[in-house]
Design an enzyme around this catalytic site. Structure first.
Site, PDB file in Angstrom:
ATOM      1  CG  HIS A   1     -20.013  14.341  66.095  1.00  0.00           C
ATOM      2  ND1 HIS A   1     -19.998  13.885  65.006  1.00  0.00           N
ATOM      3  CD2 HIS A   1     -18.809  13.739  66.738  1.00  0.00           C
ATOM      4  CE1 HIS A   1     -19.421  12.715  64.631  1.00  0.00           C
ATOM      5  NE2 HIS A   1     -18.586  12.498  66.011  1.00  0.00           N
TER       6      HIS A   1
ATOM      7  CD  GLU B   1     -10.244  12.774  64.363  1.00  0.00           C
ATOM      8  OE1 GLU B   1      -9.852  12.420  64.421  1.00  0.00           O
ATOM      9  OE2 GLU B   1     -11.044  11.773  63.618  1.00  0.00           O
TER      10      GLU B   1
ATOM     11  CG  ASP C   1     -13.245  11.813  68.290  1.00  0.00           C
ATOM     12  OD1 ASP C   1     -12.135  11.651  69.182  1.00  0.00           O
ATOM     13  OD2 ASP C   1     -14.144  11.155  67.817  1.00  0.00           O
TER      14      ASP C   1
ATOM     15  CD  GLU D   1      -5.875   9.050  72.988  1.00  0.00           C
ATOM     16  OE1 GLU D   1      -6.329   8.521  74.110  1.00  0.00           O
ATOM     17  OE2 GLU D   1      -5.986   9.100  72.070  1.00  0.00           O
TER      18      GLU D   1
ATOM     19  CE  LYS E   1      -9.844   9.567  71.317  1.00  0.00           C
ATOM     20  NZ  LYS E   1     -10.541   9.472  70.032  1.00  0.00           N
TER      21      LYS E   1
ATOM     22  CD  GLU F   1     -14.384   4.199  66.699  1.00  0.00           C
ATOM     23  OE1 GLU F   1     -12.882   5.009  65.887  1.00  0.00           O
ATOM     24  OE2 GLU F   1     -14.959   5.668  66.766  1.00  0.00           O
TER      25      GLU F   1
HETATM   26  C1  BDP Z   1     -11.331   9.280  66.612  1.00  0.00           C
HETATM   27  C2  BDP Z   1     -10.375   8.642  65.121  1.00  0.00           C
HETATM   28  C3  BDP Z   1     -10.559   7.883  64.355  1.00  0.00           C
HETATM   29  C4  BDP Z   1      -9.879   7.072  65.856  1.00  0.00           C
HETATM   30  C5  BDP Z   1     -10.463   7.075  66.936  1.00  0.00           C
HETATM   31  C6  BDP Z   1      -9.740   6.738  68.299  1.00  0.00           C
HETATM   32  O1  BDP Z   1     -11.488   9.845  63.577  1.00  0.00           O
HETATM   33  O2  BDP Z   1      -9.989   8.141  63.204  1.00  0.00           O
HETATM   34  O3  BDP Z   1      -8.968   5.594  65.476  1.00  0.00           O
HETATM   35  O4  BDP Z   1     -10.558   8.475  67.358  1.00  0.00           O
HETATM   36  O5  BDP Z   1      -9.933   7.342  69.254  1.00  0.00           O
HETATM   37  O6  BDP Z   1     -10.615  10.438  66.925  1.00  0.00           O
HETATM   38  O7  BDP Z   1      -9.153   5.905  68.734  1.00  0.00           O
END
Ligand code: BDP
Length: 725
Positions: free
Chosen positions: A541, A413, A385, A407, A380, A312
């Protein structure tokens, strides 16, 4: 002296709470959630109260360390409140309650325990009744602290102490919270105010809140904290911020908590003034080494670095043509001489990939065995996510020669921020229990991450925490329960989410069964409710872009397809769902047998994961006998019904607890009901444009048409614009 100080602080805190108009008016002095699960109110059961008084009124606490001092403070705070009696705590002599290590106490050294201290390691403890005394024993003072908190929990939850016999050791080494806190104090995906770390008044001011935060964590056995956002500000590693970190480390240290920082991979350039951050450049290696030496000279028990790299937009080793292992190892080398570790995140996905599900596995499995011993890969729970429900990430069980930790996300969120009630203990339990079959049946994710399956050198579990400077720490009072559950499961992942919920309710509210039973049940149903009104049957999502609060299953045109909703649900006239079998992305090949075969077939895929793996026709007959379309509608409606049931249940709780928290939760449930209806209507009306089937008879009809809900995406209430990234 210490105790007096603590009392002054508590008094101040109460005064401040009163002045700031926190949500506690006349019912009870501090029922604003600040004390969380460490409330220490008088034991209401009179028989047990007598028993506790007879067993706990005199205490001998041996040892002389900052940790035994905080144990003293905690007992001094807890026992007189719980027992509503005077309690004397001394260093020597015989007592009702004896706390010590073999080193600090001759009594402990020669006591005849049922359990064995040799198996307790550095953090475990025993609690036993020996010759009429309750004894808390451990090999270290930290073990005593954990044992003391366990004993206090037993009292708080009204447990009979007669013949008590507990032997407990943590299952994983690093039990960690990850703060996504920015240095400007906004918290990414945090919904409970500003960051707890007040960088502006650090290092001079050691805010008492740091100590209370440490107490709450230590009461669960949490022992590590990464203080800043994984989208890391390079300034974190500068002298200015390291100096501030020293005060935080000092506040947390007596509670057995190590600090970590998230680093930015370009730091050698941005902070160090080098021309490159190439991990194989000798100057870069030297720079990291010196930086680590500097940090350890300030904080000798510093934990290490947490790294989000090449993900990201965060920088990483790819810029220099190096892979993740090379990238991680340079940092690992730097902290190794000090006993530090590097936690390298596996949260990666690239625009080139045809299925984001596959990415982490495809990138990391070829690197298995190439990471240094003191690197842990942080993965994760699911492949995408932190969605309301994901199958477990196939990376668990695939990294035989690379330490791999789990994680989880405590902050909500994807669960309605701090507005919705969604106890995550059940989600955590689901992933920890999932069988990877990595080494035959019974290779659960829990057993993988505790190192049993592959004999990892380092193990851990991290939770992305949302706490902030909101008076009650987490915004929604019930988000505290997920923090609590995370900590308890990090200590022992075999505990049940239901038992944990039960404990938490008793400690946080009351032991009155007329409250405990229905509220525990509400909690147990709450995550499934959230799944059902948002994305049942394996949908995922479907969120509005950016803030991830409301629904937007129609999202189609974004710079990257894997940020859209249509990419995930793939609804069309024929059906809905992502084909991850051989005819599709074949992501299921990443699972071991028999999972691969199970997930490859519609009829053997558990329905809760169905649309994760298959594109299924609208008319497909489900186990209930309904068609897929009807089942989808049924699930969306049952999600809303579950919220309405929670409202009804909660209403019946009026008068059983303090008014402030009752009213607050009641209002939040109203918000949740409103949002759940919007989720349901948005999704059902949108998917109906593909299924072209009516909403079956008997369901309340959506109040508005689809266009109305599409317009809501931009207009509708979003709790706070700061929560946009
Ligand atoms: C996502 C979030 C973002 C985080 C990213 C992460 O939307 O804000 O930076 O994961 O885990 O769930 O790095």
């Amino acid at each position: 002296m210490k105790v007096i100080k603590l009392h002054i602080i508590i008094l101040l805190v109460l005064i401040i709470a009163g002045c700031s108009g926190a949500p506690n008016s006349n019912t009870n002095k501090a029922e604003d959630g600040y004390r969380a699960w460490l409330r220490y109110e008088k034991v209401a059961d009179s028989e047990l109260l007598d028993q506790y008084r007879s067993k706990l009124s005199t205490v001998t606490l041996s040892g002389d360390s900052p940790t035994t001092e905080v144990i003293f403070d905690e007992l001094q705070e807890a026992l007189p409140g719980l027992l509503d009696a005077e309690v004397s705590i001394r260093k020597q002599g015989s007592s009702d309650l004896i706390i010590g290590t073999p080193e600090s106490s001759d009594y402990i050294a020669s006591a005849d325990f049922e359990g064995s201290l040799s198996g307790a390691g550095d953090e475990g403890f025993l609690i036993e009744e020996i010759e009429g005394s309750v004894v808390v024993a451990a090999n270290t003072d930290i073990g005593l602290l954990y044992g003391t908190f366990e004993l206090l929990r037993k009292i708080q939850t009204h447990t009979d102490l007669d013949g008590i016999s507990i032997e407990s050791t943590p299952k994983v080494e690093y039990r960690m919270l990850n703060h996504w806190d920015n240095l400007g104090r906004l918290v990414e995906r945090g919904y409970a105010g500003l960051s707890i770390w007040n960088w502006g008044t650090l290092p001079e001011y050691n805010d008492p809140r740091y100590t209370d935060y440490a107490r709450l964590n230590a009461s669960l056995g949490l022992n590590a904290v990464a203080v800043n956002n994984v989208n890391a500000d390079p300034r974190m590693i500068t002298d200015q911020f390291l100096e501030k970190l020293v005060t935080i480390a000092k506040a947390l240290r007596p509670y057995g908590i190590k600090v970590f920082i998230s680093i930015n991979y370009q730091s050698p350039i941005t902070v160090g003034g080098l021309k490159t951050a190439d991990p194989l450049d000798p100057g870069v290696r030297e720079w990291w080494k010196k930086k680590a030496d500097e940090i350890y000279s300030l904080i000798p028990d510093f934990g290490g670095f947490l790294v989000k790299a090449d993900s990201e937009g965060q920088p990483g080793p790819f810029a220099y043509g190096r892979d993740h292992a090379v990238g991680a190892n340079v940092l690992a080398e730097a902290v190794a001489p000090h006993g530090g570790i590097v936690i390298w995140r596996a949260f990666v996905y690239s625009p080139e990939q045809s299925d984001r599900f596959r990415e982490a596995y495809d990138e990391f499995v070829p690197l298995d065995g190439k990471f240094n011993e003191n690197v842990i890969l942080q993965t994760k729970n699911g492949p995408i996510d932190f969605q309301p429900r994901e199958p477990f990430s196939p990376l668990f069980g695939a990294m035989k020669n690379t330490n791999t930790m789990l994680e989880l996300q405590i902050t909500q969120e994807y669960f309605g921020f701090a507005n919705h009630l969604a106890y995550q203990g059940t989600l955590f339990e689901e992933v920890l229990e999932a069988d990877t079959y990595a080494d035959g049946e019974g290779s659960s994710v829990g057993r993988v991450i505790d190192g049993e399956v592959f004999d990892y050198k380092h193990t851990g579990m991290a939770g992305v925490i949302n706490i902030g400077n909101d008076r009650n720490w987490t915004g929604h009072p019930f988000v505290q329960s997920s923090w609590y559950a995370f900590g308890r499961l990090a200590w022992d992942y075999t505990l049940s989410a239901e038992d944990i919920a039960d404990e938490w309710v008793r400690m946080t509210f009351t032991n009155d069964p007329a409250f405990v039973d229905p509220v525990r049940e509400m909690m147990m149903d709450s995550r499934e409710a959230g799944v059902n009104y948002r994305m049942p049957l394996g949908l995922t999502h479907l969120y509005a872009q950016g803030h991830h609060y409301g629904p937007a299953p129609w999202t189609a045109n974004l710079p990257r397809p894997d940020w859209t909703a249509v990419y995930y649900h793939k609804a069309d006239k024929n059906g809905i769902g992502f084909d991850r079998t051989k005819t599709g992305s074949n992501a299921i090949e990443q699972y071991k047998e028999p999972l691969r075969t199970m997930f490859s077939n519609v009829s053997t895929t558990p329905e809760k994961y169905l649309l994760w793996f298959h594109h299924v026709s609208w008319g497909h007959e489900m186990q209930s006998g309904r068609t897929l379309w009807e089942e989808l509608v049924f699930k969306y409606y049952s999600g809303v019904e579950a919220v309405r049931n929670m409202q009804k249940q909660w209403q019946k709780m009026e008068g059983k607890i303090d008014e402030a928290r009752f009213e607050y939760v009641k209002a939040l449930l109203e918000i949740q009901e409103r949002d759940a209806v919007r989720w349901r209507n948005s999704c059902v009306l949108y998917f109906q444009t593909f299924s072209e089937k009516p909403i079956p008879e008997g369901y309340e009809k959506p109040e508005h048409d689809l266009q109305y809900y599409i317009d809501q995406e931009q207009k509708a209430y979003v709790p706070d614009p700061r929560y946009n990234r």
